[in-house]
Design a protein around this motif. Structure first.
Motif, short mmCIF file in Angstrom:
data_model
loop_
_atom_site.label_atom_id
_atom_site.label_comp_id
_atom_site.label_asym_id
_atom_site.label_seq_id
_atom_site.Cartn_x
_atom_site.Cartn_y
_atom_site.Cartn_z
N GLN A 138 6.33 5.47 -5.73
CA GLN A 138 5.06 5.04 -5.14
C GLN A 138 5.17 3.67 -4.49
O GLN A 138 4.34 3.30 -3.68
N LYS A 175 0.83 -1.20 0.00
CA LYS A 175 0.00 0.00 0.00
C LYS A 175 0.86 1.25 0.00
O LYS A 175 1.64 1.49 0.92
N GLY A 176 0.70 2.05 -1.01
CA GLY A 176 1.49 3.27 -1.13
C GLY A 176 1.08 4.30 -0.10
O GLY A 176 0.13 4.12 0.67
N PRO A 177 1.82 5.38 -0.07
CA PRO A 177 1.63 6.39 0.96
C PRO A 177 0.43 7.31 0.73
O PRO A 177 -0.14 7.37 -0.36
N GLN A 178 0.06 7.99 1.78
CA GLN A 178 -1.01 9.01 1.76
C GLN A 178 -0.37 10.39 1.69
O GLN A 178 0.66 10.62 2.29
N ALA A 179 -0.99 11.29 0.96
CA ALA A 179 -0.42 12.62 0.84
C ALA A 179 -0.58 13.41 2.12
O ALA A 179 -1.65 13.44 2.72
N TRP A 216 -7.83 7.23 1.29
CA TRP A 216 -6.79 6.21 1.07
C TRP A 216 -6.30 5.62 2.38
O TRP A 216 -6.09 4.43 2.49
N PRO A 236 4.43 11.64 3.49
CA PRO A 236 4.33 10.85 2.26
C PRO A 236 3.54 11.55 1.15
O PRO A 236 2.83 12.53 1.38
N GLN A 237 3.70 11.01 -0.02
CA GLN A 237 2.98 11.45 -1.21
C GLN A 237 1.84 10.46 -1.48
O GLN A 237 2.00 9.27 -1.27
N ALA A 238 0.72 10.97 -1.95
CA ALA A 238 -0.41 10.09 -2.19
C ALA A 238 -0.19 9.24 -3.43
O ALA A 238 0.23 9.73 -4.48
#
Lengths: 282, 282, 282, 282
Positions: free
Chosen positions: D79, A256-260, B16, D258-260
């Motif tokens: 990502q 699961k990628g990151p959240q902004a 997310w 983090p970046q979304a």
């Protein structure tokens, strides 16, 4: 130099590592000299932390100040890199230990060091004042000196998000109450407020003490060396790291990628509620 | 599928990540709904750990069982790989956070998983017995089944070093006392002893419950999911890891190689002493 | 300040992270602008490392110097904390990734930083000499200055174990040969030897350049920023870390404690043999 | 059992750790029996990786297949949690080693294990076919069996983002060419394509081999044990992890969140360009 004898070699090897923390023999475990079975059930977890780190048991009132600081620092949300890392790691396959390790690893000078750095400044002010000096003047002197050396942001003061960090006045109030009861000196609470005043002087807005400043005051009241300020913070933040790693594990998700940071996250927990009295819990 | 609108994109991004642990607004921090300033000073650190991991505050007696388990597991000496790694790392340059991360990382299935695995077996026996079944018979059934599936060593029972692990009977005694007072069911203490008897049956020497078994009993009494058994163990062992990393930092040394398991280490701390009453501490 | 529009919010969020390393679209992957399918099979692994770290492809002769340095640093035995940690971790349950992480983590300033620190000194000597200055005199000046500032051991020179580190003269010889062919300037090889002479002057025994010094010479010849010296070293040492973690995994062992530095370990691999010509391999 | 003598204790301690990888004496370092000074400059970095992991030097053509796989896997953008973690860690204070460790740690079963898992399936098909069996039929048998056991997504096949992963056909082409030249058997390239056909059969869209499948084919051609597939992948991805940690370090930022995933990141590197011939580089 002659070759050491077998016994000398063994002896040298045995002295390679030395510890005064723990002593173990078959059927016996002692921490700092205390049999473990006497510690279990008789000392609180914060008291055990103190014993392990410093070698002696604290008074209960001092342990309660440590406990308040440990409770205060557990979490500040998933936008902090440490918590974000714990949640992402939990979707990649390592167990909770691996997720915790990746997260704790980044609690370094920048992300986890403000409390330690604030302690160093508090100890500087303490030394500047000496036993009989004026604490407020010492704070002004140290602030001026630090600024002259290029320090722009004082660790432990100000917050990008909270106008007032709700944890700081509560912790400081506990120190004040303990000082009134003679359980702690209160000197570092004074020094902390003196620093706050010196840093804020001449600014349009005050730069209030934050969680790192308030915990630094407590750890200095307790006499902890500054590097252990970071160590104890990590023990506290590990709780939040574990909670988020576990919540993410239960939610599932793979890689699961990151959240902004800009977008915030969604909170779906209980609405605001008051902490019940002990008798009404559980 | 039509392109989502800007607002839909933002909204999707905001969902997310979702958490029910922490909610933060300017000047406000709430954990599981409780304002942090109410938690500080009113809940113990073990209660805070419980709240963060499970969502609710425990009763004080249950929190005290958790506290006893947290106190019991902090350290078992520098021959354990986790502690050895913490000490070596401390001579290589990373801060305390890095030394802790390298060490915590190895508390995986083998080195840190026995408590979790014992909890899984305890929950199996619990399910096998059902609400009205015979607990001892259920333990024998599960032991026989696990052996048939190839299990040789039951996690939580037996110790390579201690004939009797001094932590286990002390912890079990605390559970018994709490059960007598009606503060906990005592069911898992019974199940743990039933497992011990079933495992030991027909052997020349009993295979006594060890620290992992005794803490597993407590965590099952408290209703913790098995994977969190490892998580809570890591919170406890982190204290020993930090204490050893710090001791080694104070001793100095650069790129310090390991100590041999066979040679033991040298203890130079206080001689055996009794834990003083609270009134005599600090 | 008015609230940003939805589009502005999205745009700001998109700019939050920016990279010039990698660009990916469905069916397309480019590294530093080069389509990945053109890189595969056409650039060597060291050339790819260089491209990723610096943004451009190196000449083949420069890549071969990098390759020699990467080959030289893979391992220096299980008494080094990093390798010892990898082996211990492998008996605790995490996968190879976890064992590698715990080990790589300790390659910090003390255990993994000598090459980087030597590069910093080499760049100081380079700057001290300027375009037309005397290199040997510049080396003497910097050595004297560093000593005046308290430096006792020059990173990259001397070895506690090897009278002469067999890797250093070999690497330096490759730089010399490349310089003779005009493939590299050879300036930092000169500077490295000048440092060696300046450090050794007046001592009963010379303090010869070691592996960290020789790889620092190569990385400076290639123009790498000093912090990447440590980064590239980690890429190299990761190979040894993986090899030892895997060997230990194959040997088995559970929660295997450390080996004493004083006692050495047992080598049971092939006897000394010569590296065969390419035509005779595989 | 009588107490072991001093010499026996020393001897036992010396045998506690055994390795066939590296042998070191004053002035001498040998890897798998080869003097390090002979390896430096005479073997490529991929050949050194192979020697360290397997004990023997590969033929050059086989080393080139390994090299192609190492080049192919270095990065797939920020990502991915591993790269995101490396970038966030770089803004928190640990050195490049710490950022790399936190990132590498999450290359576990889910995020870093697909290649290893694909190798396991390839070896199953290989065994199913036996020396004389039909490879395509064996692939169909294993696919059917795996599906019957609940496998939904075959590791190494399909991609959420790329309709065709541009790395896979390129790598497979290199294996084909090597097989035509008799440098490798080509059996696993056949098996990989047979798996692709068996997995895709009856679907409206084919499920093409991805990077994990193509590198698995290469590692199986080379005879690597499946767990080392993950190990070698980590060596490759460490390059991207280091590159991103370093880029973020140069960009600055403190405690950067983090970046979304949904929002993508901004690429600001070179436009598409062709890889130059070796003669035109550097």
């Amino acid at each position: 130099m002659s070759e050491p004898t077998c016994a000398e070699q063994l002896d040298e090897a045995r002295r390679w590592w030395t510890t005064s923390i723990v002593d173990i023999h078959p059927g016996e475990i002692a921490m700092r000299g205390y049999p473990i079975e006497q510690l279990i059930g008789n000392v609180t977890f914060p008291e055990m932390i103190w014993l392990m780190l410093t070698g002696e048991l604290p008074s209960r009132p001092k342990a309660q100040l440590l406990e308040a600081a440990l409770v205060a620092s557990v979490d500040h949300g998933p936008q902090a890199p440490s918590i974000a890392i714990a949640r992402m790691a939990a979707t990649c396959g390592p167990g909770l230990n691996g997720s915790m390790a990746s997260a704790i690893n980044v609690l370094d000078d920048v992300h986890g060091g403000a409390g330690q750095q604030c302690m160093e400044i508090l100890y500087q002010v303490d030394a500047e004042a000496g036993p009989d000096g004026d604490l407020d003047e010492a704070a002004r002197t140290v602030v001026a000196r630090q600024r002259a050396e290029g320090l722009k942001y004082f660790p432990g003061f100000g917050h990008r998000f909270h106008p007032v960090d709700p944890r700081a006045p509560r912790l400081l109030g506990l120190v004040d109450a303990a000082a009134e009861r003679g359980e702690t000196s209160g000197r570092f609470a004074h020094l902390g407020r003196a620093l706050e005043a010196a840093i804020s002087a001449g600014r349009s807005r005050p730069v209030p003490m934050n969680i790192d400043g308030a915990t630094a005051v407590i750890y200095c009241e307790l006499g902890l060396p500054a590097p252990l300020g970071r160590g104890v913070f990590i023990l506290s933040r590990s709780v939040g790291i574990l909670a988020h790693a576990w919540e993410q594990t239960c939610q599932g998700g793979r890689i699961k990628g990151p959240q902004a940071k800009f977008l915030n996250y969604t909170y779906d927990g209980p609405a605001r509620r008051d902490v019940p009295d002990v008798a009404d819990r559980g």
